[in-house]
Design a protein around this motif. Sequence first.
Motif, mmCIF file in Angstrom:
data_model
loop_
_atom_site.group_PDB
_atom_site.id
_atom_site.type_symbol
_atom_site.label_atom_id
_atom_site.label_comp_id
_atom_site.label_asym_id
_atom_site.label_seq_id
_atom_site.Cartn_x
_atom_site.Cartn_y
_atom_site.Cartn_z
ATOM 1 N N GLY A 165 -4.180 35.212 35.117
ATOM 2 C CA GLY A 165 -4.212 36.668 34.992
ATOM 3 C C GLY A 165 -3.501 37.155 33.744
ATOM 4 O O GLY A 165 -4.034 37.976 32.982
ATOM 5 N N PHE A 166 -2.292 36.655 33.505
ATOM 6 C CA PHE A 166 -1.534 37.072 32.316
ATOM 7 C C PHE A 166 -2.279 36.691 31.026
ATOM 8 O O PHE A 166 -2.341 37.485 30.075
ATOM 9 N N ILE A 167 -2.834 35.478 30.977
ATOM 10 C CA ILE A 167 -3.540 35.023 29.768
ATOM 11 C C ILE A 167 -4.761 35.894 29.492
ATOM 12 O O ILE A 167 -5.016 36.304 28.347
ATOM 13 N N MET A 168 -5.522 36.213 30.532
ATOM 14 C CA MET A 168 -6.721 37.044 30.343
ATOM 15 C C MET A 168 -6.346 38.476 29.976
ATOM 16 O O MET A 168 -7.040 39.123 29.184
ATOM 17 N N MET A 169 -5.265 39.004 30.538
ATOM 18 C CA MET A 169 -4.783 40.333 30.135
ATOM 19 C C MET A 169 -4.460 40.344 28.646
ATOM 20 O O MET A 169 -4.875 41.258 27.910
ATOM 21 N N ALA A 170 -3.736 39.321 28.189
ATOM 22 C CA ALA A 170 -3.366 39.240 26.768
ATOM 23 C C ALA A 170 -4.609 39.177 25.894
ATOM 24 O O ALA A 170 -4.685 39.846 24.849
ATOM 25 N N TYR A 177 -11.907 47.094 28.151
ATOM 26 C CA TYR A 177 -10.596 47.566 28.577
ATOM 27 C C TYR A 177 -10.500 47.598 30.104
ATOM 28 O O TYR A 177 -9.502 47.156 30.692
ATOM 29 N N ALA A 178 -11.544 48.105 30.764
ATOM 30 C CA ALA A 178 -11.544 48.193 32.226
ATOM 31 C C ALA A 178 -11.459 46.810 32.860
ATOM 32 O O ALA A 178 -10.872 46.634 33.938
ATOM 33 N N LEU A 179 -12.019 45.799 32.185
ATOM 34 C CA LEU A 179 -11.980 44.436 32.702
ATOM 35 C C LEU A 179 -10.538 43.924 32.823
ATOM 36 O O LEU A 179 -10.254 43.053 33.660
ATOM 37 N N SER A 180 -9.630 44.478 32.025
ATOM 38 C CA SER A 180 -8.227 44.061 32.131
ATOM 39 C C SER A 180 -7.682 44.343 33.529
ATOM 40 O O SER A 180 -6.816 43.605 34.025
ATOM 41 N N TYR A 181 -8.172 45.392 34.172
ATOM 42 C CA TYR A 181 -7.708 45.730 35.519
ATOM 43 C C TYR A 181 -8.129 44.687 36.542
ATOM 44 O O TYR A 181 -7.431 44.454 37.527
ATOM 45 N N PHE A 182 -9.287 44.064 36.326
ATOM 46 C CA PHE A 182 -9.697 42.983 37.230
ATOM 47 C C PHE A 182 -8.673 41.855 37.181
ATOM 48 O O PHE A 182 -8.223 41.359 38.218
ATOM 49 N N PHE A 183 -8.272 41.467 35.969
ATOM 50 C CA PHE A 183 -7.356 40.335 35.837
ATOM 51 C C PHE A 183 -5.919 40.709 36.174
ATOM 52 O O PHE A 183 -5.134 39.857 36.602
ATOM 53 N N VAL A 219 1.567 37.630 27.235
ATOM 54 C CA VAL A 219 1.804 36.238 26.829
ATOM 55 C C VAL A 219 3.177 35.772 27.324
ATOM 56 O O VAL A 219 3.318 34.660 27.856
ATOM 57 N N ILE A 220 4.184 36.620 27.162
ATOM 58 C CA ILE A 220 5.527 36.274 27.648
ATOM 59 C C ILE A 220 5.501 36.055 29.166
ATOM 60 O O ILE A 220 6.139 35.142 29.696
ATOM 61 N N GLY A 221 4.732 36.904 29.877
ATOM 62 C CA GLY A 221 4.611 36.765 31.323
ATOM 63 C C GLY A 221 4.023 35.425 31.724
ATOM 64 O O GLY A 221 4.480 34.786 32.685
ATOM 65 N N ALA A 222 3.006 34.964 30.982
ATOM 66 C CA ALA A 222 2.390 33.663 31.270
ATOM 67 C C ALA A 222 3.384 32.529 31.046
ATOM 68 O O ALA A 222 3.477 31.601 31.861
#
Length: 467
Positions: free
Chosen positions: A327-332, A363-369, A434-437
Amino acid sequence: MEPFKTIDSLKLNFNHIKIWYTAGMGFFTDAYDLFIIGAILDVFNAYKIPGFVLNPLYTGLLASSAIFTAIFGQLIFGALGDLLGRKKVYGVEASLLTAGAALSAISPNVLWLIIFRSVMGLGIGGDYPISATIMSEYANVKDRGKLVALVFANQGIGSLVAVAVGAISAFTLPPDIAWRVMALIGAIPAATVIYLRRKVPETPRYSALKGDTETLKKALGFVNGTKIDNGSESKNVKIKRMGLREFLSKYWLLLVGTAGSWFLLDIAFYGTGIYSGPIVSSILGKPSSLGTEIVYAGVPFMVGFFGYFTAVALMDKLGRKTIQTIGFIMMAAIYGLVGTLAISHGAKLIGFVIPATQAFALYALSYFFIDFGPNTTTFVIPSEVYPTSYRTTGHGISAAAGKTGAAITTFYFSVLLAQYGIKDILYMLGIISVIGAILTIIAVKEPKLKSLEEVSQDKVVLEEKNG
């Protein structure tokens, strides 16, 4: 020696689902509030209702007051849950939540609205460690991640209801009534479970921590008539209480992992969530009506809805740590990509190198991850990895760290958005992700398909009964 083996090996049944419903309604209101306060702010800014005319200070306090008090709720109820028991405080937080939301709807002016939302926030905060731990301590091993994730997935339902209520109210009601209806609806789901929460017995693990075998039997029977396992019915089952110094020395890195990852996640989740309207408008342009603006702002939440339930389906298959890292990687990746595609002049977004609708879809796809990944897993993991004597405390500290990130970003996000623009904000959120991952990989442990005693390293002993 596994006195909880019977409950751990139970098949998923109706009583698990009943506990899920009882535990989950607070999170409906949490997510409902996350979206609806943005819609309420839109109403106040558009119509200048007497008593509710906003300046920058009131805007920041209105957006963040419930989040600030949620921090205290998480810490206070987290500590009380371990000190007094889950049962003794369960229902109190739902009562605060319900009262705060209901009173918000009849606020005479903006100052009272801020006060009542602060009461609601205290209840929302208290709900995190208690509901998560109760579900975790009653769940079977095979479905524990799924069940705790389902409690949290009520956020997805709350988000969709908030979009619908916000849009319908804006389209059909006068502004001074519309915002009150928006505020009131959030009180209803939490009100339905106050009585049910007071009827839930103390959890089996906390009963064992107190050495109360009779309450332990009652708790096991509440799930499905189960009994203490391995011939331990004739003995007192006791979980050894851990001292604070031992807890901190053994779990400090894990606490950094669960609290730090939640802090980073909520910077992104609450900043983009509460200010979804201005962000979406900066991408797609200003809609023709307030109702349309609320619907547009709700689209990312609709995308995120599917993320919650994808996490539920895969939680006990992929594992919590894997899902959080993905999730964190895809958000980044998404934040970085949308930021790179944006064309800006200073803080002003001019356009994108692709059509704006495609940029918005990315941008909306970020909410999925977000919702598939760390927004769900940061809630699930702390309910499993800490020992019984500090489980709600560990969860409460982790959740409070998250809400601290939420409070910071909610209070300052509008200023940062105006000063730096959406492009730089997206780059910042990408770096945070990235830091979160990295933090997840280094400091978070995987509790998948392990008993709570195994993953938390609780020491269980059987003592001979007197007489």
